[in-house]
Design a protein around this motif. Structure first.
Motif, PDB file in Angstrom:
ATOM      1  N   UNK A   1       0.835  -1.207   0.000  1.00 25.25           N
ATOM      2  CA  UNK A   1       0.000   0.000   0.000  1.00 25.25           C
ATOM      3  C   UNK A   1       0.864   1.249   0.000  1.00 25.25           C
ATOM      4  N   UNK A   3       3.819   1.419  -0.998  1.00 28.98           N
ATOM      5  CA  UNK A   3       4.642   1.482  -2.211  1.00 28.98           C
ATOM      6  C   UNK A   3       3.935   2.289  -3.290  1.00 28.98           C
ATOM      7  N   UNK A   4       2.617   2.010  -3.449  1.00 33.29           N
ATOM      8  CA  UNK A   4       1.921   2.739  -4.518  1.00 33.29           C
ATOM      9  C   UNK A   4       1.814   4.224  -4.197  1.00 33.29           C
ATOM     10  N   UNK A   5       1.677   4.536  -2.915  1.00 29.72           N
ATOM     11  CA  UNK A   5       1.633   5.952  -2.533  1.00 29.72           C
ATOM     12  C   UNK A   5       2.963   6.622  -2.856  1.00 29.72           C
ATOM     13  N   UNK A   7       5.017   5.712  -5.055  1.00 35.11           N
ATOM     14  CA  UNK A   7       5.102   5.828  -6.517  1.00 35.11           C
ATOM     15  C   UNK A   7       4.358   7.069  -7.001  1.00 35.11           C
ATOM     16  N   UNK A   8       3.195   7.288  -6.436  1.00 34.63           N
ATOM     17  CA  UNK A   8       2.386   8.456  -6.833  1.00 34.63           C
ATOM     18  C   UNK A   8       3.115   9.740  -6.513  1.00 34.63           C
ATOM     19  N   UNK A  51     -20.356  53.336 -11.196  1.00 33.13           N
ATOM     20  CA  UNK A  51     -21.551  54.029 -10.737  1.00 33.13           C
ATOM     21  C   UNK A  51     -21.286  54.573  -9.338  1.00 33.13           C
ATOM     22  N   UNK A 134     -17.915  61.424 -19.338  1.00 30.27           N
ATOM     23  CA  UNK A 134     -16.890  60.507 -19.849  1.00 30.27           C
ATOM     24  C   UNK A 134     -15.552  61.098 -19.424  1.00 30.27           C
ATOM     25  N   UNK A 136     -11.706  61.662 -19.124  1.00 32.16           N
ATOM     26  CA  UNK A 136     -10.607  61.482 -20.077  1.00 32.16           C
ATOM     27  C   UNK A 136      -9.295  61.693 -19.334  1.00 32.16           C
ATOM     28  N   UNK A 138      -5.414  62.062 -19.988  1.00 32.94           N
ATOM     29  CA  UNK A 138      -4.503  62.364 -21.096  1.00 32.94           C
ATOM     30  C   UNK A 138      -3.093  62.461 -20.561  1.00 32.94           C
ATOM     31  N   UNK A 293       1.290  62.347 -27.037  1.00 29.55           N
ATOM     32  CA  UNK A 293       0.050  62.440 -26.268  1.00 29.55           C
ATOM     33  C   UNK A 293      -0.804  61.211 -26.516  1.00 29.55           C
ATOM     34  N   UNK A 297     -10.350  56.695 -21.873  1.00 26.89           N
ATOM     35  CA  UNK A 297     -11.627  57.221 -21.403  1.00 26.89           C
ATOM     36  C   UNK A 297     -12.286  56.248 -20.437  1.00 26.89           C
ATOM     37  N   UNK A 301     -21.161  57.032 -14.027  1.00 27.94           N
ATOM     38  CA  UNK A 301     -22.520  57.483 -13.777  1.00 27.94           C
ATOM     39  C   UNK A 301     -22.622  57.944 -12.328  1.00 27.94           C
TER      40      UNK A 301
END
Lengths: 306, 332
Positions: A1, A3-5, A7-8, A51, A134, A136, A138, A293, A297, A301
């Motif tokens: 048992x 052994x397989x662990x 291996x994993x 918002x 909106x 902006x 810049x 430049x 944007x 709201x």
């Protein structure tokens, strides 16, 4: 048992070791001299929110990153905020220096980043239930382009002997880590002169203008005029160790005037300066300087609280 | 031996995989559960639309299409005129009057006018308030000795003061000459609308900017707004200064201070809270519409373009009328 662990577990370790590790950052330098951007702008998520409810303090934060290879010193770059009614968003400063921002390099592979902040107070007027500006952001800044195409310098174009290189056009793709780029160098040899046709283009998506007009870049100023825009100063052109800037034309007071975002200039190197030597490859240093430049944007709201 | 180990490992991986899959499924389902949207505020104002104001209509059988009139003198037969009055616009009416007119020779009403107040459409009253206004009357002695019936008409009118309110954003552009090459967060454009929840509509707003300054040194701009107005309802516009109560009577209509009665409206406007200079007296609104100009007294300093709130208010009185045919039958 067990052994397989075991291996994993071993399998997992092997797989982890095989997964792509971090790549060697490389020697630096050259790989950063690419790209077509200077300063990159972006509103910080949530600042401001999409918002805004009610009234009170209203903040705006803009990320500024130097995506190119040229450093920006203090005072060489400014971010402006506009697009809003000053009677509704009151007390907000409209400009801020971006500070010193190093370009992309092996030390700052993604370019240096700064966040500039603005703060005001929202006060909706009587009768206004919602306001949808909106915003902006810049950026106005000074920048440089340094292109180093390798050209074949052949003092005797008529020679039929075996040469190291031959005069042929050099295309440069991907930019030089700046919004204005040298896209092509064409060689046109003759018996007396080597003529270079250098193509310059605005590839950054923004507006290029003469550095001397930096004050008029602000959206709050009278604005850039036709005489200011599309002007790039030719700092220097050197090839084979010789400065041939003086031979370049057409220039307007030392500036290249772009037409539809591009222009070709013609520079010459006298063959007699080279002496009798076979053709050789030589880096050509082209330095350009200009103002740039760009803007982003954001729709916001502002809603009166019920 | 290695084969057994390998098979055992595969089995463990299968079991582990199943557990992981179930966990992922649970997380996915949790994420997809409906969110509570009760705190999300409505965004769009859907009430300031259309060209309806106060709408009136007769109830089906009030009055009935046929009335009985006594052949000889004596008490007539009663009837009722019931009107549904609904405020389908966006403005609250507080001093409206409903008046009913009948042919006096054949019918009589206990009262010919009644007042009403109705809230307009809003978040609180999405469909607008409505009420039933009922008039009582009776038929008179049938006058015509030879005729068996008489066709008449019952006319109902609603008279009220109303306001059209347009709220919109406009782009303030200081580069009046258009020669500057600068970034702009908005572009100046005309506003078109089919109605603002009132019978008089602002159908279009044209924004113009006139530079103020010497030579090329433009230091400021003066915005001027052209407001296109039109009566989009099916009634008549009356000066806002007119007496509402007299509008619905058969007597002369009091014009108020302006001296003008039929087809006049008052216009006022604000930009960013600052009052605009509009005509100070009521302006005439003919059937084909009218254009009114309002401008900002103090020019705006040249600077970056921006969006600013514009509020336009148009005040007026309004009369709308409906009628119903009734046949009066002679008794006997």
């Amino acid at each position: 048992m067990r052994v397989d662990l075991l291996f994993l577990v071993a399998l997992l370790v092997v797989l982890a070791g095989c997964s792509g590790g971090s790549s060697d950052p490389g020697a630096g330098g050259d790989k950063f001299k690419s790209g077509t951007k200077g300063l990159g702008l972006a509103f910080m998520p949530g600042v401001p929110p999409d918002r805004f409810l009610g009234e009170g303090r209203f903040g705006v934060a803009v990320q500024v990153r130097n995506l190119g290879t040229s450093d920006i010193e203090q005072g060489q770059g400014t971010v402006f905020i506009s697009g809003f009614d000053p009677g509704i968003i009151t007390g907000m400063e409209t400009s801020a220096d971006v500070g010193r921002l190093s370009g992309r390099s092996s030390f700052t592979p993604e370019g240096e980043l700064n966040v500039v902040e603005f703060e005001g107070v929202v006060s909706l007027q009587e009768g206004v239930d919602a306001y949808r500006p909106v915003l902006l952001a810049t950026a106005c800044y000074s920048y440089q382009t340094w292109a180093v195409p390798v050209v074949c310098v052949d003092s005797d174009s008529s020679s039929t002997g075996q040469e190291v290189c031959s005069s042929k056009d050099v295309s440069l793709s991907g930019g030089q880590g700046a919004p204005v780029a040298v896209t092509k160098v064409q060689l046109s040899p003759s018996s007396e002169k080597l003529r270079f046709v250098i193509d310059v283009s605005n590839v950054g998506g923004g507006a290029v203008f003469s550095e001397q007009a930096m004050e008029r870049c602000s959206p709050y100023s009278e604005g850039l005029s036709f005489r200011d825009i599309d002007l790039v100063r030719l700092e220097s052109v050197e090839v084979a160790g010789r400065d041939i800037t003086g031979s370049c034309k057409p220039l307007t007071d030392g500036h290249i005037k772009l037409i539809n975002g591009k222009r070709s200039i013609f520079c010459e190197l006298g063959v007699e300066d080279l002496g009798e030597r076979p053709a050789f490859n030589s880096p050509m240093n082209v330095r350009l300087k200009y103002g740039y430049r760009d803007s982003v944007q954001k729709k916001v709201e502002l809603v009166r609280a019920p | 031996m290695f084969r057994n180990i390998f098979q055992s490992v595969l089995l463990r991986i299968e079991k582990a995989g199943l557990v992981v899959f179930l966990l992922a499924l649970m997380l996915l389902l949790a994420g997809c559960a409906g969110r509570d949207n009760s705190t999300v505020l409505p965004v769009q104002d859907t009430f300031h639309t259309g060209t309806e104001g106060i709408m009136i209509g007769f109830l089906e059988s009030s009055p009935p299409s046929e009335l009985l009139a006594p052949a000889s003198s004596g008490s007539g037969y009663p009837f009722k005129v019931a009107l549904r009055v609904q405020n389908k616009g966006a403005f609250d009416v507080s001093d409206g009057v409903v008046a009913v007119n009948v042919e006096q020779d054949y019918m009589s009403l206990d009262s010919s006018r009644k007042a009403f107040s109705l809230l307009g459409r809003s978040f609180a009253t999405p469909v607008g308030e409505e009420e039933l206004v009922i008039f009582s009357g009776y038929t008179r002695q049938f006058r015509e000795s030879q005729a068996e019936s008489h066709d008449s008409v019952v006319v109902a009118s609603s008279c009220y003061k109303y306001r059209t309110e347009l709220k919109s954003d406009v782009c303030i552009v200081s580069d009046a000459f258009g020669v500057s090459r600068g970034p702009s967060s908005c572009a100046a454009k005309d506003i078109s609308s089919s109605g603002q929840g009132a019978p008089v509509a602002v159908t279009k707003v044209v924004t113009k900017f006139f530079p103020v300054g010497a030579g090329r040194d433009v230091s400021s701009v003066k915005p001027v707004f052209e407001l296109h107005l039109k009566n989009g309802g099916d009634g008549r516009v009356v000066s806002p200064g007119a007496d509402v109560s007299s509008l619905c009577s058969s007597g002369p209509v009091s014009a108020g201070d302006s001296g003008k009665v039929w087809g006049y409206v008052s216009v006022s406007a604000r930009l960013s809270g600052a009052r605009l200079s509009c005509p100070s007296v009521p302006v005439r609104l003919p059937p084909e519409g009218a254009v009114v100009r309002c401008s900002l007294e103090e020019p705006l300093e040249a600077g970056a373009s921006y969006v600013a709130p514009l509020i336009v208010e148009v005040d007026y009185g309004y009369i709308s009328t409906v009628s119903k045919q009734v046949r009066i039958l002679r008794e006997g």
